[in-house]
Design an enzyme around this catalytic site. Structure first.
Site: not given
Length: 143
Positions: A44, A46, A69, A79
């Protein structure tokens, strides 16, 4: 946030079932980490931006195009948990995420960890990123 939107826009259609997300981490007016969701959906945005920022993430602001998330299908740290653990002081979000892995859970986890959260920043500019992203409902409201 505009830089995060540009990063995500470059990945639209390349992140499989995951949405294209951009994340820019800023500390003392300087970008210390930035990324977009990797092709195929992992890692992801992040996660990658936090890896770049390292210790400079502590006390910084993260600009994220979609709500981080709050849970992961693999059961690993979400995240939102990673942002909080890294010491991010503030998270600014363009769009809410109605998926089962976010849907308010990300922002709740951040707030519970003492992270300041602002939602709806530049939403009209980021909305196009999630026009075709439908986890269960629309991914980005026009709010």
């Amino acid at each position: 946030m505009r830089r995060a939107i540009a990063l995500a826009a470059a990945r639209v259609g390349l992140t499989a079932e995951n949405p294209a997300v951009g994340c820019v981490i800023v500390r003392d007016g300087a970008v210390v980490g930035e990324a977009a969701t990797a092709p195929g959906g992992r890692p992801h945005a992040e996660e990658q931006a936090l890896d770049q920022a390292g210790e400079l993430a502590r006390g910084a602001t993260a600009y994220v195009t979609l709500e981080p998330c709050g849970a992961r299908s693999a059961g690993t740290a979400s995240c939102s948990e990673r942002l909080a653990a890294a010491g991010i002081a503030r998270v600014v979000i363009a769009c809410e995420d109605d998926s089962t892995f976010a849907s308010g859970r990300g922002t709740e986890r951040l707030a519970a960890a003492g992270v300041a959260v602002e939602s709806g920043f530049l939403t009209p500019e980021a909305a196009f990123l999630y026009d075709s992203y439908t986890p269960s409902t629309q991914g980005c409201a026009d709010g």
